[in-house]
Design a protein around this motif. Structure first.
Motif, PDB file in Angstrom:
ATOM      1  N   ILE A  57       8.233  -0.273  -4.741  1.00 28.09           N
ATOM      2  CA  ILE A  57       6.905  -0.284  -4.056  1.00 28.09           C
ATOM      3  C   ILE A  57       6.628  -1.477  -3.168  1.00 28.09           C
ATOM      4  CG2 ILE A  57       5.886   1.141  -5.774  1.00 28.09           C
ATOM      5  CD1 ILE A  57       4.364  -1.390  -6.992  1.00 28.09           C
ATOM      6  N   GLY A  58       7.467  -2.314  -3.026  1.00 25.88           N
ATOM      7  CA  GLY A  58       7.321  -3.439  -2.427  1.00 25.88           C
ATOM      8  C   GLY A  58       6.940  -4.708  -2.981  1.00 25.88           C
ATOM      9  N   LYS A  59       6.786  -4.464  -4.204  1.00 21.46           N
ATOM     10  CA  LYS A  59       6.305  -6.106  -4.906  1.00 21.46           C
ATOM     11  C   LYS A  59       7.218  -6.812  -4.948  1.00 21.46           C
ATOM     12  CE  LYS A  59       3.618  -7.128  -8.799  1.00 21.46           C
ATOM     13  NZ  LYS A  59       3.208  -6.831 -10.304  1.00 21.46           N
TER      14      LYS A  59
ATOM     15  N   PRO B  22       3.557  -3.190   0.674  1.00 18.65           N
ATOM     16  CA  PRO B  22       2.984  -2.211  -0.282  1.00 18.65           C
ATOM     17  C   PRO B  22       2.132  -1.088   0.151  1.00 18.65           C
ATOM     18  CG  PRO B  22       2.981  -4.442  -0.997  1.00 18.65           C
ATOM     19  CD  PRO B  22       3.438  -4.527   0.297  1.00 18.65           C
ATOM     20  N   PHE B  23       1.394  -1.550   1.140  1.00 17.07           N
ATOM     21  CA  PHE B  23       0.382  -0.558   1.524  1.00 17.07           C
ATOM     22  C   PHE B  23       1.020   0.734   2.370  1.00 17.07           C
ATOM     23  CE2 PHE B  23      -0.231  -3.324   5.053  1.00 17.07           C
ATOM     24  CZ  PHE B  23      -0.278  -2.460   6.168  1.00 17.07           C
TER      25      PHE B  23
ATOM     26  N   CYS C 292       2.740   2.780  -0.141  1.00 20.38           N
ATOM     27  CA  CYS C 292       1.983   3.633  -0.551  1.00 20.38           C
ATOM     28  C   CYS C 292       1.778   4.777   0.269  1.00 20.38           C
ATOM     29  CB  CYS C 292       0.530   2.927  -1.012  1.00 20.38           C
ATOM     30  SG  CYS C 292      -0.472   4.320  -1.955  1.00 20.38           S
ATOM     31  N   GLN C 293       1.286   4.529   1.676  1.00 20.22           N
ATOM     32  CA  GLN C 293       1.058   5.628   2.554  1.00 20.22           C
ATOM     33  C   GLN C 293       2.070   6.421   2.871  1.00 20.22           C
ATOM     34  OE1 GLN C 293      -1.824   6.315   4.008  1.00 20.22           O
ATOM     35  NE2 GLN C 293      -3.176   4.656   3.804  1.00 20.22           N
TER      36      GLN C 293
ATOM     37  N   ARG D 232       1.881   4.291  -7.739  1.00 22.66           N
ATOM     38  CA  ARG D 232       2.252   3.961  -8.839  1.00 22.66           C
ATOM     39  C   ARG D 232       1.355   3.500 -10.112  1.00 22.66           C
ATOM     40  NH1 ARG D 232       5.855  -1.831 -10.137  1.00 22.66           N
ATOM     41  NH2 ARG D 232       5.483  -1.754 -12.281  1.00 22.66           N
ATOM     42  N   VAL D 233       1.268   3.694 -11.369  1.00 26.30           N
ATOM     43  CA  VAL D 233       0.441   3.401 -12.574  1.00 26.30           C
ATOM     44  C   VAL D 233       1.350   2.104 -13.146  1.00 26.30           C
ATOM     45  CG1 VAL D 233      -0.324   3.948 -14.700  1.00 26.30           C
ATOM     46  CG2 VAL D 233      -0.529   5.646 -12.775  1.00 26.30           C
ATOM     47  N   PHE D 234       0.610   1.190 -13.395  1.00 23.18           N
ATOM     48  CA  PHE D 234       1.127   0.113 -13.769  1.00 23.18           C
ATOM     49  C   PHE D 234       1.347  -0.185 -15.421  1.00 23.18           C
ATOM     50  CE2 PHE D 234       0.234  -1.088  -9.505  1.00 23.18           C
ATOM     51  CZ  PHE D 234       1.266  -2.153  -9.261  1.00 23.18           C
TER      52      PHE D 234
ATOM     53  N   GLU E 139      -4.032  -1.673 -13.695  1.00 29.06           N
ATOM     54  CA  GLU E 139      -4.548  -2.176 -12.503  1.00 29.06           C
ATOM     55  C   GLU E 139      -5.677  -1.334 -11.907  1.00 29.06           C
ATOM     56  OE1 GLU E 139      -3.705  -5.066 -10.910  1.00 29.06           O
ATOM     57  OE2 GLU E 139      -2.115  -5.930 -12.260  1.00 29.06           O
TER      58      GLU E 139
ATOM     59  N   ALA F 205      -5.049   3.056   6.319  1.00 29.61           N
ATOM     60  CA  ALA F 205      -4.934   1.772   5.702  1.00 29.61           C
ATOM     61  C   ALA F 205      -6.157   1.007   5.854  1.00 29.61           C
ATOM     62  CB  ALA F 205      -3.616   1.089   5.970  1.00 29.61           C
TER      63      ALA F 205
ATOM     64  N   CYS G 180      -4.173   7.671  -9.007  1.00 33.97           N
ATOM     65  CA  CYS G 180      -3.027   7.660  -8.416  1.00 33.97           C
ATOM     66  C   CYS G 180      -2.833   9.134  -8.209  1.00 33.97           C
ATOM     67  CB  CYS G 180      -1.821   7.365  -9.173  1.00 33.97           C
ATOM     68  SG  CYS G 180      -1.761   5.479  -9.330  1.00 33.97           S
TER      69      CYS G 180
ATOM     70  N   GLN H 107      -4.543  10.786  -5.087  1.00 37.52           N
ATOM     71  CA  GLN H 107      -3.930  10.578  -3.603  1.00 37.52           C
ATOM     72  C   GLN H 107      -2.905  11.576  -3.301  1.00 37.52           C
ATOM     73  OE1 GLN H 107      -2.858   6.202  -3.857  1.00 37.52           O
ATOM     74  NE2 GLN H 107      -4.098   6.122  -2.037  1.00 37.52           N
TER      75      GLN H 107
END
Ligand SMILES: Nc1ncnc2c1ncn2[C@@H]1O[C@H](COP(=O)(O)OP(=O)(O)OP(=O)(O)O)[C@@H](O)[C@H]1O
Ligand SMILES: [Mg+2]
Lengths: 254, 401
Positions: free
Chosen positions: A50-52, A72-73, A76-77, A82-84, A88, A110, A162, A165
């Motif tokens: 997810i780009g973290k 990250p955004f 997601c788009q 993701r559920v952490f 979160e 965004a 989540c 979306q």
């Protein structure tokens, strides 16, 4: 080819090789579980998706497009939510507002500069959020501050956020940890229902084997940063290497 | 009405009535009574109340909603002040072009600084904004003031000189002072009723009217999806980004909006007194707006205005209480007692007003983290609890606005 393709991914933290040579292919519209002992690198793997985190080596692609180098955004788009592992959510906001934020992200993208619109006039987003809260059984808590909820409720809120979306790939990191048994079962039922109703692919990390075996169609066992085996739930159940890994006895992985 | 719900509308109406009646409300003591020095209803101070109210309302949109603490907002105030005076010098003394330009230039300046500083958050953001403001101060104070290129007129401050072009100025028809369509900013109508004297000043009413518009716009921003996103930034920026929202343009927009509010306030300062000096950009001025916002209640609608009012009141009223005044108050006591009282109170008034303000600030931050607004809410809740002792739980889950 799967909707998610992870190839030769490696990630090192200082002296610790958290991931090495991870290959994973998640087929579209399936539930794929990733299990493994504590510290195996499961969350780290999701972070790379997810780009973290940016993996040191290898590639990650979603629906044929590389996710590496994207923010990250943007990821997601593209359709990954993701559920952490630790919930979160927006603690200072109400439960209802928490549900509306992903709604706006889906409707407006965004960024949207709308300082003169009225929040309460966004009927479509509100209706959608109400519906999602009802689905999750959180409707009566909608005016509560999200921070004041129990850990299990926070988790369920995050799952609902989540899901609202309508992601194509849902990543769940121990989604039922901290939940009461009844809520765990409700969550399993909800995920099953969502799976039947929508085109959604789910990758789930979970220590609770009841959850894993209720949902998963394929299971990957991760140990010390490397996939040990990947197979169907039935074959995994009796697998000797899996037992070894869970007892923490694996020194040498073939 | 006006796109506001009933509660916000009544707040707006109350604020409107209070600002319109301020010349009466702020002069509760007869002009020749001993208490007259606590009267705040004179033009200069009332103008400061509303102008710094605008400054703080704008600052609160950034700090109160997103949590980004800028220590450099005085730079935008200064840019607005200079822009407005330049319009006086070039076009003439009508305040409207000056006010318009001050909003535009400060907005552009905020865009530039925001693009750079918002790459960081937390304390690093604060330090970056402080650095930029101090650079702006240095530019205004010396660099941009040399014989070849004199933009700010350095130490003296920017003002209108007789040989300025003032293309549209007509000294025969128009006052040689800032005015709005011929009506001088300094024009004051004095009304005496009994022992009381009230002053109705053009400059004040123009600024008050603009403040009401600013306040209304701030309410709309607070109640918009955009405003909710700004609160989301403060609450959990990470989650926001993993939810598919790009937090950067949201913070940038908030920064620019608050910069424009600051610039507008700066422009109005010049409109009521056409002299712009670099000291308006000093870090102390940036710090002052932070104090105002926190004192009143960051993130609340009315808090920043209250904070601005309180600080300006202290700065202008408490600072004027000297030993002579104190002796006057305590002259009824025996001599020894009188001297003792004066000695005790002396450090807290006059030049020591900062001390009193500091104590109040510490008390508020310690016991009322939500600022004066929280204090008001607590009192309100106590009163309503007393009224309906038997009624069930008074705890309402309404957000603190
Ligand atoms: N940002 C980081 N910096 C340094 N080390 C890290 C970082 N994130 C994870 N690690 C280390 O990498 C290893 C893998 O961690 P990870 O969180 O991926 O494990 P996990 O499989 O999710 O475990 P758990 O089941 O306990 O959640 C651990 O040893 C952890 O301490
Ligand atoms: Mg983990």
């Amino acid at each position: 080819m799967g909707i998610l393709e992870v190839k030769n991914v490696g990630k090192r933290f200082g002296g610790l090789q958290a991931l090495s040579d991870v290959n994973l292919s998640v087929a579209e519209n399936t539930v794929h579980a990733i299990i493994g002992p504590n510290g195996a690198g499961k969350s780290t793997l999701l972070n790379c998706l997810i780009g973290k985190l940016i993996p040191d080596t290898g590639s990650v692609s979603f629906d044929g497009q590389s996710v590496l180098g994207r923010k990250p955004f943007e990821i997601c788009q593209m359709g990954i939510s993701r559920v952490f592992q630790t919930p979160e959510i927006f603690g200072d906001l109400t439960v209802m507002e928490n549900m509306m934020i992903p709604g706006f992200a889906k409707r407006d993208g965004a960024f949207e500069l709308n300082p003169m619109q009225r929040l309460l006039a966004q009927k479509d987003v509100i209706a959608h959020a109400e519906h999602a809260l009802e689905d999750m059984g959180l409707a009566d808590k909608r005016h509560m501050n999200a921070a004041s909820m129990s850990r299990g409720d926070k988790r369920r809120l995050e799952i609902a956020m989540c899901l609202s979306q309508d992601p194509r790939l849902l990543l769940l990191d121990e989604p039922t940890a901290g939940m009461a048994r009844a809520d765990t079962n409700n969550t399993i039922d909800l995920l099953k229902r969502i799976k039947d109703e929508r085109d959604i692919t789910i990758a789930i990390i979970e220590h609770d084997m009841h959850v894993v075996f209720s949902l998963a169609e394929r299971i990957t066992v991760l140990a010390q940063g490397t996939p040990l085996v990947e197979d169907t739930p039935d074959n995994i159940k009796g697998h000797p290497k899996v037992r070894e890994a869970y007892l923490g006895e694996t020194q040498e992985v073939a | 009405m006006l796109g506001l719900n009933a509660k916000d509308m009544s707040l707006l109406i109350v604020v409107a009535i209070l600002t319109m009646c301020a010349p009466l409300i702020l002069n509760p003591f007869p002009a020749d009574s001993a208490m007259a020095q606590f009267n705040a209803g004179y033009p200069d101070l009332m103008q400061k109340f509303v102008i710094f109210g605008i400054f703080a309302i704008g600052f609160n949109i950034l700090f109160g909603l997103t949590g980004y603490l800028s220590f450099g907002h005085a730079a935008f105030l200064g840019v607005g002040s200079y822009s407005c005076v330049w319009m006086f010098k070039l076009l003439g003394y009508n305040v409207l072009p000056g006010i318009a330009l001050s909003v535009v230039t400060s907005g552009l300046f905020a865009l530039l600084i925001g693009l750079i500083t918002l790459r960081r958050s937390g304390i690093y953001f604060s330090i970056l904004t402080l650095a930029f403001a101090q650079m702006s101060f240095a530019l205004a104070y010396s660099v941009l003031s040399n014989p070849k290129f004199n933009l700010t007129n350095g130490e003296t401050g920017l003002q209108v000189y007789a040989n300025d072009p003032q293309w549209f100025h007509n000294s025969e028809r128009l006052p040689d002072l800032p005015h709005i369509f011929g009506l001088s900013m300094r024009a004051t109508q004095k009304v005496s009723v009994g022992g009381w004297e009230f002053q109705f000043n053009t400059g004040y009413y123009l600024c008050a009217f603009i403040m009401l518009i600013c306040f209304y716009l701030a309410i709309r921003i607070f109640r918009s999806p955009f405003g909710m996103m700004l609160r989301a930034v403060k609450s959990n920026q990470q989650r926001m980004n993993y939810t598919g929202l790009n937090s950067r343009p949201y913070t940038l927009a908030a920064f620019v909006i608050s910069g424009m509010y600051a610039g507008l306030a700066g422009g109005l300062l010049s409109a009521v007194d056409p002299l712009a000096g670099a000291e308006r950009m000093q870090w102390t001025a940036s710090g002052e707006v932070v104090l105002m916002t926190i004192l009143g209640g960051a993130g609340t609608l009315i808090g920043p205005v209250l904070g601005a009012g309180l600080i300006k009141y202290f700065e202008n009223i408490f600072s004027k209480i000297n030993d002579n005044v104190l002796h006057g108050w305590f002259s009824f006591l025996p001599d020894g007692m009188e001297d003792l009282m004066v000695t005790l109170i002396h450090p807290f008034v006059g030049k020591g007003w900062h001390l009193t303000l500091g104590i109040i600030f510490m008390l508020v931050v310690t016991f009322l983290p939500g600022g004066l607004v929280e204090g008001g809410q607590r009192i309100g809740r106590m009163l309503s609890r007393k009224k309906s002792k038997e009624a069930d739980s008074p705890a309402s889950t309404e957000p603190a606005e």
